[in-house]
Design a protein around this motif. Structure first.
Motif, PDB file in Angstrom:
ATOM      1  N   CYS A  95       0.832  -1.196   0.000  1.00 24.44           N
ATOM      2  CA  CYS A  95       0.000   0.000   0.000  1.00 24.44           C
ATOM      3  C   CYS A  95       0.869   1.250   0.000  1.00 24.44           C
ATOM      4  O   CYS A  95       2.084   1.198   0.206  1.00 24.44           O
ATOM      5  CB  CYS A  95      -0.938   0.023   1.204  1.00 24.44           C
ATOM      6  SG  CYS A  95      -0.102   0.230   2.799  1.00 24.44           S
ATOM      7  N   SER A  96       0.218   2.379  -0.233  1.00 25.25           N
ATOM      8  CA  SER A  96       0.864   3.678  -0.087  1.00 25.25           C
ATOM      9  C   SER A  96       0.899   4.067   1.386  1.00 25.25           C
ATOM     10  O   SER A  96       0.140   3.557   2.202  1.00 25.25           O
ATOM     11  CB  SER A  96       0.088   4.732  -0.882  1.00 25.25           C
ATOM     12  OG  SER A  96      -1.255   4.813  -0.406  1.00 25.25           O
ATOM     13  N   SER A  97       1.796   5.011   1.711  1.00 21.24           N
ATOM     14  CA  SER A  97       1.904   5.451   3.098  1.00 21.24           C
ATOM     15  C   SER A  97       2.633   6.783   3.142  1.00 21.24           C
ATOM     16  O   SER A  97       3.169   7.254   2.137  1.00 21.24           O
ATOM     17  CB  SER A  97       2.663   4.419   3.937  1.00 21.24           C
ATOM     18  OG  SER A  97       4.007   4.311   3.494  1.00 21.24           O
ATOM     19  N   THR A  98       2.676   7.382   4.322  1.00 27.11           N
ATOM     20  CA  THR A  98       3.424   8.631   4.509  1.00 27.11           C
ATOM     21  C   THR A  98       4.828   8.364   5.024  1.00 27.11           C
ATOM     22  O   THR A  98       5.593   9.297   5.254  1.00 27.11           O
ATOM     23  CB  THR A  98       2.687   9.564   5.479  1.00 27.11           C
ATOM     24  OG1 THR A  98       2.524   8.889   6.741  1.00 27.11           O
ATOM     25  CG2 THR A  98       1.320   9.951   4.930  1.00 27.11           C
ATOM     26  N   GLY A  99       5.161   7.102   5.207  1.00 26.34           N
ATOM     27  CA  GLY A  99       6.491   6.728   5.645  1.00 26.34           C
ATOM     28  C   GLY A  99       6.632   5.219   5.618  1.00 26.34           C
ATOM     29  O   GLY A  99       5.639   4.491   5.762  1.00 26.34           O
ATOM     30  N   VAL A 100       7.858   4.733   5.407  1.00 23.13           N
ATOM     31  CA  VAL A 100       8.079   3.295   5.296  1.00 23.13           C
ATOM     32  C   VAL A 100       9.193   2.860   6.238  1.00 23.13           C
ATOM     33  O   VAL A 100      10.025   3.652   6.682  1.00 23.13           O
ATOM     34  CB  VAL A 100       8.412   2.886   3.845  1.00 23.13           C
ATOM     35  CG1 VAL A 100       7.270   3.274   2.916  1.00 23.13           C
ATOM     36  CG2 VAL A 100       9.727   3.507   3.363  1.00 23.13           C
ATOM     37  N   ILE A 101       9.201   1.548   6.525  1.00 18.60           N
ATOM     38  CA  ILE A 101      10.148   0.946   7.457  1.00 18.60           C
ATOM     39  C   ILE A 101      10.801  -0.245   6.781  1.00 18.60           C
ATOM     40  O   ILE A 101      10.128  -1.054   6.143  1.00 18.60           O
ATOM     41  CB  ILE A 101       9.419   0.485   8.737  1.00 18.60           C
ATOM     42  CG1 ILE A 101       8.814   1.680   9.483  1.00 18.60           C
ATOM     43  CG2 ILE A 101      10.359  -0.296   9.654  1.00 18.60           C
ATOM     44  CD1 ILE A 101       7.825   1.284  10.562  1.00 18.60           C
ATOM     45  N   SER A 194      -4.484  10.088  -2.556  1.00 18.45           N
ATOM     46  CA  SER A 194      -3.235   9.388  -2.835  1.00 18.45           C
ATOM     47  C   SER A 194      -3.174   7.974  -2.275  1.00 18.45           C
ATOM     48  O   SER A 194      -2.137   7.313  -2.369  1.00 18.45           O
ATOM     49  CB  SER A 194      -2.051  10.202  -2.302  1.00 18.45           C
ATOM     50  OG  SER A 194      -2.176  10.455  -0.914  1.00 18.45           O
ATOM     51  N   VAL A 195      -4.263   7.455  -1.704  1.00 16.21           N
ATOM     52  CA  VAL A 195      -4.251   6.102  -1.161  1.00 16.21           C
ATOM     53  C   VAL A 195      -4.277   5.079  -2.298  1.00 16.21           C
ATOM     54  O   VAL A 195      -5.107   5.146  -3.205  1.00 16.21           O
ATOM     55  CB  VAL A 195      -5.449   5.870  -0.220  1.00 16.21           C
ATOM     56  CG1 VAL A 195      -5.517   4.396   0.203  1.00 16.21           C
ATOM     57  CG2 VAL A 195      -5.339   6.757   1.008  1.00 16.21           C
ATOM     58  N   ARG A 196      -3.356   4.129  -2.228  1.00 17.47           N
ATOM     59  CA  ARG A 196      -3.299   3.028  -3.192  1.00 17.47           C
ATOM     60  C   ARG A 196      -3.109   1.722  -2.432  1.00 17.47           C
ATOM     61  O   ARG A 196      -2.329   1.655  -1.474  1.00 17.47           O
ATOM     62  CB  ARG A 196      -2.156   3.213  -4.188  1.00 17.47           C
ATOM     63  CG  ARG A 196      -2.250   4.457  -5.061  1.00 17.47           C
ATOM     64  CD  ARG A 196      -3.409   4.377  -6.043  1.00 17.47           C
ATOM     65  NE  ARG A 196      -3.421   5.523  -6.951  1.00 17.47           N
ATOM     66  CZ  ARG A 196      -4.014   6.692  -6.698  1.00 17.47           C
ATOM     67  NH1 ARG A 196      -4.637   6.872  -5.524  1.00 17.47           N
ATOM     68  NH2 ARG A 196      -3.991   7.679  -7.580  1.00 17.47           N
ATOM     69  N   LEU A 197      -3.814   0.694  -2.882  1.00 15.51           N
ATOM     70  CA  LEU A 197      -3.705  -0.642  -2.305  1.00 15.51           C
ATOM     71  C   LEU A 197      -3.275  -1.603  -3.414  1.00 15.51           C
ATOM     72  O   LEU A 197      -3.762  -1.521  -4.540  1.00 15.51           O
ATOM     73  CB  LEU A 197      -5.047  -1.092  -1.724  1.00 15.51           C
ATOM     74  CG  LEU A 197      -5.691  -0.175  -0.679  1.00 15.51           C
ATOM     75  CD1 LEU A 197      -7.100  -0.654  -0.359  1.00 15.51           C
ATOM     76  CD2 LEU A 197      -4.841  -0.121   0.590  1.00 15.51           C
ATOM     77  N   PHE A 198      -2.381  -2.530  -3.088  1.00 18.15           N
ATOM     78  CA  PHE A 198      -1.846  -3.469  -4.074  1.00 18.15           C
ATOM     79  C   PHE A 198      -1.989  -4.890  -3.541  1.00 18.15           C
ATOM     80  O   PHE A 198      -1.551  -5.183  -2.432  1.00 18.15           O
ATOM     81  CB  PHE A 198      -0.366  -3.188  -4.340  1.00 18.15           C
ATOM     82  CG  PHE A 198      -0.063  -1.764  -4.730  1.00 18.15           C
ATOM     83  CD1 PHE A 198      -0.189  -1.336  -6.038  1.00 18.15           C
ATOM     84  CD2 PHE A 198       0.357  -0.846  -3.761  1.00 18.15           C
ATOM     85  CE1 PHE A 198       0.100  -0.024  -6.393  1.00 18.15           C
ATOM     86  CE2 PHE A 198       0.661   0.465  -4.104  1.00 18.15           C
ATOM     87  CZ  PHE A 198       0.522   0.880  -5.429  1.00 18.15           C
ATOM     88  N   VAL A 199      -2.577  -5.770  -4.343  1.00 17.55           N
ATOM     89  CA  VAL A 199      -2.688  -7.164  -3.916  1.00 17.55           C
ATOM     90  C   VAL A 199      -2.645  -8.091  -5.125  1.00 17.55           C
ATOM     91  O   VAL A 199      -3.421  -7.947  -6.062  1.00 17.55           O
ATOM     92  CB  VAL A 199      -3.971  -7.415  -3.077  1.00 17.55           C
ATOM     93  CG1 VAL A 199      -5.237  -7.102  -3.866  1.00 17.55           C
ATOM     94  CG2 VAL A 199      -4.000  -8.829  -2.531  1.00 17.55           C
ATOM     95  N   ASP A 200      -1.673  -8.994  -5.106  1.00 17.04           N
ATOM     96  CA  ASP A 200      -1.556 -10.065  -6.091  1.00 17.04           C
ATOM     97  C   ASP A 200      -1.687  -9.570  -7.529  1.00 17.04           C
ATOM     98  O   ASP A 200      -2.424 -10.157  -8.333  1.00 17.04           O
ATOM     99  CB  ASP A 200      -2.596 -11.142  -5.800  1.00 17.04           C
ATOM    100  CG  ASP A 200      -1.972 -12.531  -5.840  1.00 17.04           C
ATOM    101  OD1 ASP A 200      -0.729 -12.624  -5.767  1.00 17.04           O
ATOM    102  OD2 ASP A 200      -2.714 -13.512  -5.963  1.00 17.04           O
ATOM    103  N   GLY A 201      -1.003  -8.490  -7.852  1.00 14.31           N
ATOM    104  CA  GLY A 201      -0.975  -7.970  -9.211  1.00 14.31           C
ATOM    105  C   GLY A 201      -1.990  -6.897  -9.517  1.00 14.31           C
ATOM    106  O   GLY A 201      -1.925  -6.267 -10.578  1.00 14.31           O
ATOM    107  N   ASP A 202      -2.937  -6.676  -8.637  1.00  8.88           N
ATOM    108  CA  ASP A 202      -3.993  -5.693  -8.877  1.00  8.88           C
ATOM    109  C   ASP A 202      -3.768  -4.429  -8.043  1.00  8.88           C
ATOM    110  O   ASP A 202      -3.160  -4.461  -6.968  1.00  8.88           O
ATOM    111  CB  ASP A 202      -5.363  -6.278  -8.527  1.00  8.88           C
ATOM    112  CG  ASP A 202      -5.764  -7.408  -9.458  1.00  8.88           C
ATOM    113  OD1 ASP A 202      -5.351  -7.374 -10.631  1.00  8.88           O
ATOM    114  OD2 ASP A 202      -6.478  -8.322  -9.009  1.00  8.88           O
ATOM    115  N   VAL A 203      -4.303  -3.298  -8.544  1.00  9.25           N
ATOM    116  CA  VAL A 203      -4.233  -2.011  -7.854  1.00  9.25           C
ATOM    117  C   VAL A 203      -5.649  -1.564  -7.516  1.00  9.25           C
ATOM    118  O   VAL A 203      -6.554  -1.662  -8.342  1.00  9.25           O
ATOM    119  CB  VAL A 203      -3.557  -0.943  -8.729  1.00  9.25           C
ATOM    120  CG1 VAL A 203      -3.452   0.386  -7.969  1.00  9.25           C
ATOM    121  CG2 VAL A 203      -2.186  -1.409  -9.193  1.00  9.25           C
ATOM    122  N   ALA A 204      -5.853  -1.099  -6.299  1.00 12.46           N
ATOM    123  CA  ALA A 204      -7.167  -0.602  -5.885  1.00 12.46           C
ATOM    124  C   ALA A 204      -6.988   0.696  -5.119  1.00 12.46           C
ATOM    125  O   ALA A 204      -5.951   0.924  -4.484  1.00 12.46           O
ATOM    126  CB  ALA A 204      -7.881  -1.629  -5.005  1.00 12.46           C
TER     127      ALA A 204
END
Length: 412
Positions: A95-101, A194-204
């Motif tokens: 997914c998208s975020s405002t920061g990553v770890i 700007s929210v994006r979700l990614f699962v098993d090749g698909d974007v939502a």
């Protein structure tokens, strides 16, 4: 998991190879998010391949999770697609975020991609996508199957702007027969758009996504709420929804004033920065100390009616206690919970969902939580995101949290 990867796994078992879980993680930064995505996924997968036994040919990732922070939502989309294209046979979740770890550090508010991957011979992985439909006069969530006997947890990433995350998580403990749900709310540097979700090749852009993980390779969850109690425990004697009206038979606002007047100067300053309230998880306990509460924000106080507004529903008879949070308390609570969890467990890796208020907003550096997990549990592959709300179980009940660090741990 694809049929090809399953055949590979069965062939290795027949050949007598001893399969073990393997992990990799990487974090890259840069203005070119697609390039950063490529570098991150290749670096993570190289770690996985480098740890494979010499006899185990093939054997790529079974699960690949990734998190993207960037100013342009379309670049975030392209970066996510590039990660999924390079993931091979792995189930992908991100997914998208405002920061990553990842990679032993945290990065906030700038272009960055974090990738975590795992070869999990003892784990079943089932991706899902949740949407809402209208049923009569209410919304229903669809897309979640019944958990099986080997399922150990669900990883959930949600769009907090339009998916009913609070309601879904609140009902999930009963609906999923006690299955722990851990994860976080996605976000982006431009908020809702700007929210994006990614699962098993698909974007939502809407709904929620996740994976069910099952088998002995899933160890469990750690949830650190990072607060310490102040003042005495009190019984709720009058409440209306999320309004605390009376505590121990006294006007709730007056009780709060009385408490604050009696605090030390240090605690009074912390209370002024943000006071919280803990709802006891076990009403039958003789004492309620740090760690015995579900922490909720105190979002309002009305002297006219003498009521306090908190971030959850409360009922008459429940026990509550005011709480404060600072960097020292949050550090101690996380360390204590990780140390307790790690006892007699062989932790190999973890997915970390840390609040976007726990980075440099709370600690001197963004990498506090990930370094604590790596140091105390003795693992390297720990990655995740700074979430707009974290999901994890407290006392066996799933909740959405604020200011917490939630970890899902996997065995070696």
């Amino acid at each position: 998991m694809t049929a090809e990867s399953q055949i590979r796994r069965e062939a290795s078992v027949e050949a007598g190879w001893r399969q073990v879980a393997r992990f990799g993680d990487a974090l890259t930064t840069g203005a070119d998010l697609v390039n950063a995505a490529e570098r991150a996924v290749m670096a993570a997968l190289e770690q996985l391949e480098g740890s494979a036994p010499a006899s185990a040919e093939g054997g790529g990732a079974d699960l690949l999770c990734f998190f993207v922070c960037g100013a342009d939502p379309e670049e975030v989309t392209l970066a996510g697609k590039r990660v999924m294209a390079l993931a091979g046979d792995a189930v992908t979740l991100g997914c998208s975020s405002t920061g990553v770890i990842g990679g032993g550090r945290g990065v906030e508010g700038q272009g960055a991609v974090s990738v975590w991957c795992a070869s999990l011979p003892d784990v079943e992985i089932t991706p899902f996508r949740l949407d809402t439909v209208i049923e009569g006069d209410h919304l229903a969530v669809v897309g979640m199957r019944e958990p099986g006997p080997r399922d150990r947890a669900a990883i959930l990433l949600a769009n907090p702007y339009e998916f009913p995350t609070q309601a879904f998580v609140r009902e999930s403990t009963d609906a999923l027969h006690g299955l722990p749900v851990v994860g976080g709310m996605a976000d982006g540097l431009r908020g809702e758009e700007s929210v994006r979700l990614f699962v098993d090749g698909d974007v939502a852009e809407n709904g929620a996504i996740g994976v069910l993980v099952g088998g002995d390779g899933v160890l469990g969850t750690v949830v650190s709420q990072g607060c310490r109690p102040i003042g005495p425990s009190m019984t709720v004697t009058k409440a209306e929804g999320n309004l605390l009206v009376e505590l121990a038979g006294t006007n709730a606002y007056e009780k709060l004033e009385e408490l604050v007047d009696g605090l030390s100067e240090e605690d009074r300053e912390l209370a002024a920065q943000g006071l919280h309230i803990g709802i006891a998880m076990d009403e039958y306990a003789d004492h309620h100390e740090q760690g015995d509460f579900l922490i909720r924000s105190l979002s309002g106080a009305d002297p006219e009616i003498g009521a306090l507004t908190i971030g959850d529903m409360v009922e008459v008879g429940q026990t509550v206690r005011f709480q404060v949070r600072d960097a020292g308390t949050a550090d101690e609570d996380l360390a204590r919970r990780l140390a307790s969890f790690g006892t007699d467990r062989s932790v190999g890796a973890g997915l970390l969902f840390s609040c976007n208020g726990r980075g440099t907003a709370l600690f001197p550096r963004s990498d506090h939580d990930v370094l604590a997990v790596r140091r105390i549990l003795g693992v390297d592959a720990v990655a995740g995101l700074f979430a707009a709300g974290e999901i994890g179980p407290v006392s066996g009940v799933n909740h959405v949290h604020e200011f917490t660090a939630c970890l899902l741990a996997f065995s070696r």
